[in-house]
Design a protein around this motif. Sequence first.
Motif, PDB file in Angstrom:
ATOM      1  N   THR A  38      -3.341   3.103  48.641  1.00 13.31           N
ATOM      2  CA  THR A  38      -2.759   2.960  47.305  1.00 13.31           C
ATOM      3  C   THR A  38      -3.526   3.810  46.302  1.00 13.31           C
ATOM      4  O   THR A  38      -2.923   4.489  45.459  1.00 13.31           O
ATOM      5  N   ALA A  39      -4.852   3.788  46.372  1.00 18.22           N
ATOM      6  CA  ALA A  39      -5.670   4.569  45.443  1.00 18.22           C
ATOM      7  C   ALA A  39      -5.339   6.056  45.544  1.00 18.22           C
ATOM      8  O   ALA A  39      -5.175   6.736  44.528  1.00 18.22           O
TER       9      ALA A  39
ATOM     10  N   GLY B  60     -10.548  -8.041  38.899  1.00 14.10           N
ATOM     11  CA  GLY B  60      -9.885  -7.245  37.884  1.00 14.10           C
ATOM     12  C   GLY B  60      -9.829  -7.898  36.513  1.00 14.10           C
ATOM     13  O   GLY B  60      -9.875  -7.214  35.492  1.00 14.10           O
TER      14      GLY B  60
ATOM     15  N   ASP C  96      -6.482  -2.873  39.610  1.00 11.46           N
ATOM     16  CA  ASP C  96      -6.068  -3.917  40.544  1.00 11.46           C
ATOM     17  C   ASP C  96      -6.778  -5.211  40.149  1.00 11.46           C
ATOM     18  O   ASP C  96      -7.864  -5.194  39.572  1.00 11.46           O
TER      19      ASP C  96
ATOM     20  N   LYS D 125       2.933  -4.821  42.499  1.00 13.06           N
ATOM     21  CA  LYS D 125       3.099  -4.083  43.754  1.00 13.06           C
ATOM     22  C   LYS D 125       4.096  -4.845  44.617  1.00 13.06           C
ATOM     23  O   LYS D 125       4.061  -6.068  44.607  1.00 13.06           O
TER      24      LYS D 125
ATOM     25  N   VAL E 257      -8.495   4.984  38.050  1.00 11.07           N
ATOM     26  CA  VAL E 257      -7.777   4.125  38.988  1.00 11.07           C
ATOM     27  C   VAL E 257      -8.802   3.244  39.676  1.00 11.07           C
ATOM     28  O   VAL E 257      -9.733   3.745  40.313  1.00 11.07           O
TER      29      VAL E 257
ATOM     30  N   GLU F 165      -8.942   0.593  42.454  1.00 13.29           N
ATOM     31  CA  GLU F 165      -8.113   0.079  43.553  1.00 13.29           C
ATOM     32  C   GLU F 165      -8.928   0.110  44.839  1.00 13.29           C
ATOM     33  O   GLU F 165      -9.471   1.160  45.191  1.00 13.29           O
ATOM     34  N   ASP F 166      -9.025  -1.039  45.528  1.00 14.54           N
ATOM     35  CA  ASP F 166      -9.818  -1.087  46.755  1.00 14.54           C
ATOM     36  C   ASP F 166      -9.039  -0.703  48.001  1.00 14.54           C
ATOM     37  O   ASP F 166      -9.642  -0.462  49.041  1.00 14.54           O
ATOM     38  N   ASP F 167      -7.728  -0.593  47.927  1.00 12.44           N
ATOM     39  CA  ASP F 167      -6.947  -0.135  49.077  1.00 12.44           C
ATOM     40  C   ASP F 167      -6.908   1.394  49.038  1.00 12.44           C
ATOM     41  O   ASP F 167      -6.326   1.970  48.114  1.00 12.44           O
TER      42      ASP F 167
ATOM     43  N   LEU G 279     -10.292  -7.331  43.581  1.00 10.99           N
ATOM     44  CA  LEU G 279     -11.297  -6.325  43.909  1.00 10.99           C
ATOM     45  C   LEU G 279     -12.520  -7.004  44.509  1.00 10.99           C
ATOM     46  O   LEU G 279     -12.786  -8.165  44.198  1.00 10.99           O
TER      47      LEU G 279
ATOM     48  N   THR H  94      -0.998  -4.864  40.474  1.00 17.82           N
ATOM     49  CA  THR H  94      -1.464  -5.890  41.402  1.00 17.82           C
ATOM     50  C   THR H  94      -0.312  -6.528  42.163  1.00 17.82           C
ATOM     51  O   THR H  94       0.838  -6.483  41.725  1.00 17.82           O
TER      52      THR H  94
ATOM     53  N   ALA I 182     -13.493   1.869  43.741  1.00 17.98           N
ATOM     54  CA  ALA I 182     -12.930   0.812  44.582  1.00 17.98           C
ATOM     55  C   ALA I 182     -13.455  -0.579  44.280  1.00 17.98           C
ATOM     56  O   ALA I 182     -13.064  -1.528  44.949  1.00 17.98           O
TER      57      ALA I 182
END
Length: 129
Positions: free
Chosen positions: A29-30, A76, A68, A117, A22, A24-26, A71, A95, A48
């Motif tokens: 959500t990650a 991404g 995502d 998303k 995974v 994902e920088d959030d 990033l 995304t 991230a």
Amino acid sequence: MQQHHQPDQQAAPPSDPIRALVVEDDPGTAEFVRVGLAYEGFDVAVCADGAAAVRMADRIRPDVVILDWMLPGMDGLEVCRRLRAQGDAAILMLTARDGLADRVLGLENGADDYLVKPFHYEELVARNR
């Protein structure tokens, strides 16, 4: 009376879990995706940023990458291109970029699937199986 001996039948070895990366920088959500996929039996790693994703994918050889677009550092799309060049993992773009042109660009840069998303957890799992 003659007895017929049945050969011992061994249960098939359990299949290896699906390895998921995974990207994902959030953090919220990650963690949501990580916990959900782990609950479904996936072996999940999280990072991230894009550069870390490329390094980690080279090390763990994931079966699927949930990626995502937006990033820090390497975006991404660039991650997608590099992952596609280094292996055959399935890549799902996850995304907030929801325009038709964005979806087409993601797919044309190597993504196998594209999910916008906010998303429904059940759909994410189904697409990754």
